[in-house]
Design a protein around this motif. Sequence first.
Motif, PDB file in Angstrom:
ATOM      1  N   ASP A 349     -71.596  53.893   3.651  1.00 53.68           N
ATOM      2  CA  ASP A 349     -70.716  54.481   2.967  1.00 53.68           C
ATOM      3  C   ASP A 349     -70.233  55.801   2.775  1.00 53.68           C
ATOM      4  O   ASP A 349     -69.456  56.449   2.567  1.00 53.68           O
ATOM      5  N   GLN A 379     -69.695  48.666   7.259  1.00 49.88           N
ATOM      6  CA  GLN A 379     -70.448  47.762   6.797  1.00 49.88           C
ATOM      7  C   GLN A 379     -70.515  48.050   5.367  1.00 49.88           C
ATOM      8  O   GLN A 379     -70.599  46.961   4.614  1.00 49.88           O
ATOM      9  N   VAL A 380     -70.678  49.349   5.003  1.00 50.41           N
ATOM     10  CA  VAL A 380     -70.837  49.392   3.513  1.00 50.41           C
ATOM     11  C   VAL A 380     -69.500  50.636   3.065  1.00 50.41           C
ATOM     12  O   VAL A 380     -69.776  51.621   3.727  1.00 50.41           O
ATOM     13  N   ALA A 403     -70.119  39.621   9.245  1.00 48.11           N
ATOM     14  CA  ALA A 403     -70.038  39.522   7.657  1.00 48.11           C
ATOM     15  C   ALA A 403     -70.436  38.132   7.405  1.00 48.11           C
ATOM     16  O   ALA A 403     -69.874  37.169   7.030  1.00 48.11           O
ATOM     17  N   MET A 409     -79.132  40.161   8.144  1.00 50.56           N
ATOM     18  CA  MET A 409     -78.471  40.606   7.441  1.00 50.56           C
ATOM     19  C   MET A 409     -79.407  40.249   6.029  1.00 50.56           C
ATOM     20  O   MET A 409     -79.726  41.129   5.038  1.00 50.56           O
ATOM     21  N   THR A 413     -81.493  43.977   5.710  1.00 49.05           N
ATOM     22  CA  THR A 413     -80.484  44.819   5.156  1.00 49.05           C
ATOM     23  C   THR A 413     -80.330  44.503   3.845  1.00 49.05           C
ATOM     24  O   THR A 413     -80.602  45.711   3.150  1.00 49.05           O
ATOM     25  N   ARG A 421     -75.032  47.711  -3.819  1.00 42.09           N
ATOM     26  CA  ARG A 421     -74.510  48.206  -2.274  1.00 42.09           C
ATOM     27  C   ARG A 421     -74.204  47.007  -1.443  1.00 42.09           C
ATOM     28  O   ARG A 421     -73.421  46.958  -0.760  1.00 42.09           O
ATOM     29  N   ALA A 422     -75.147  45.951  -1.633  1.00 47.43           N
ATOM     30  CA  ALA A 422     -74.804  44.909  -0.870  1.00 47.43           C
ATOM     31  C   ALA A 422     -73.777  44.001  -0.932  1.00 47.43           C
ATOM     32  O   ALA A 422     -72.975  43.572   0.027  1.00 47.43           O
ATOM     33  N   GLN A 425     -70.476  45.261   1.110  1.00 47.80           N
ATOM     34  CA  GLN A 425     -70.405  45.262   2.709  1.00 47.80           C
ATOM     35  C   GLN A 425     -69.135  44.293   3.084  1.00 47.80           C
ATOM     36  O   GLN A 425     -68.603  43.385   2.666  1.00 47.80           O
ATOM     37  N   TYR A 426     -68.685  44.798   4.416  1.00 45.66           N
ATOM     38  CA  TYR A 426     -67.648  44.334   4.982  1.00 45.66           C
ATOM     39  C   TYR A 426     -66.550  43.702   4.129  1.00 45.66           C
ATOM     40  O   TYR A 426     -66.284  42.562   4.244  1.00 45.66           O
TER      41      TYR A 426
END
Length: 545
Positions: A349, A379-380, A403, A409, A413, A421-422, A425-426
């Motif tokens: 991000d 991704q983020v 995704a 993942m 991750t 934050r997870a 994603q995408y």
Amino acid sequence: MTQADLVFTHGPVHTGDAARTRASSLAVTGERITAVGHDEVRELIGPRTEVVDLSGKLLLPGFQDAHIHAVFGGTESAACDLTGTVSAAECLERIRAYAEANPGQAWITGSGWSLEAFDGGLPTRHLLDSAVADRPVYLTNRDHHGAWANTRALELAGLTRHTPDPADGRIEREADGTPTGMLQEGATALVARLVPAGTAADRLDGLLRAQRLLHSLGITGWQDALLGEFNGQPDPTDAYLAAARSGALTARVTGALWWDRDRGAEQIPELVARRAESSHGRFRAGSVKIMQDGIAENFTAAMTSPYLDGCGCATANSGLSFVDPVELRGYVTQLDALGFQVHFHALGDRAVREALDAVEAARAANGRRDTRHHLAHLQVVHPDDIRRFAEVGAIANIQPLWAAHEPQMDELTIPFLGPERAAWQYPFGALHRAGATLAAGSDWPVSSPDPLAGLHVAVNRMEPGTVDGRVFLPEQRLDLATAVAAYTAGSAHVNGHDDAGTLTVGRLADLVVLDRDILTGPAEEIAAARVLRTYVGGQLVHTAD
């Protein structure tokens, strides 16, 4: 009335045109579409017209890939290919077999192993030595942000416990500092520089091998996301130029010239010269690739807050910004003024925000130009930045296959991002709802180049064949028509192919025929569809018939 060269009848035809999305017939004369409609199109059939009876099969605009490494993918598939391996044992078995089958090779090289096949995503030199110890071995992982080397390779490179980490990478180490054999990001170059370079003929063979595969998947054009030397990899530009000059390049290709992150604005005149020299026929190099960060799995993706450790506590690491974010704004402003498109690798991000800041600075300085800057991977994305894509005119270049719930993942991750934050994603659905232009790509050979698999995940947020029913962030699903538009009109727009991407009169006849109508069939069966025919400019470049 002029007779058509090619007519498709008894559709469906999905045009991608908002004014008329469905038709049943389409005509092609020369390289362009000359009619779209229904029974009236058959009036263009003459004695020399080729007629394709779709019989309910689906005709679509040709797919385009907005982020791919075609030459690398084609050449790597001829080396030690570890794609699809799911365990350390399977990797070692393939490596051992390849080495035995190629006793004369001084180095064993290849790619495609997955992080989740090893504890913590960190294979060791000792493990690799158990397969091949007498020759150096160097194997990049499937995302190409890390590499696995055996003891012999580390010795030849002079890597010891005293070797410092490069500024843009990390050497994984044993307790006493000795390299383990796992190299992250820029550290891969410490060994890669010794790997024998392939020849120009090897690169051309790799391109043509890749082109055959991509055409078989319905892909008619793409953007090669890295033209230049990188981490010991040779520049693939010569392959594209050779194929374009000989007429062997049947796809439409845009090249992204590599931005050397160890240098600054002094390289811009060189990029201008390379753009002029590296364009011929269906190949042109009008984009510049800036890799702003790494990847989340090795904690090099640039984040706005620190990664977590295995216990869920914040670490001191927030990832790497490979290009100073303040200087980045100046570089992008200069490139934009010169008419370059900027193709960002922005995965974390913070990297996404830095790239958007740079595009915003370029717009403020130069006005809104038709340079079509795009951010790949995403991704983020911080929720505060979703709306900014439409506001600054930055295109969201998505890689849908990533995704989904899968071991990389779920194990490597999500635990290190944390739940808040997870959930960022995408965010394909949020970007679309906020008015962002979407383009789509695969990042092959990092992941499969199959657009149908990508469409499946974009719509279902599950990998094809998933049986546990877990949907990854279901609110970020795309409807199928929007996902198809990203893989056709959206990517054509990013790639500068303005007269492709939809099936409308006057557009290039870049077409794909599928064996079924995925737009009316069950969403869970999208990936089961198969490409029957692919056309570029009205010429058949692949048939499964």
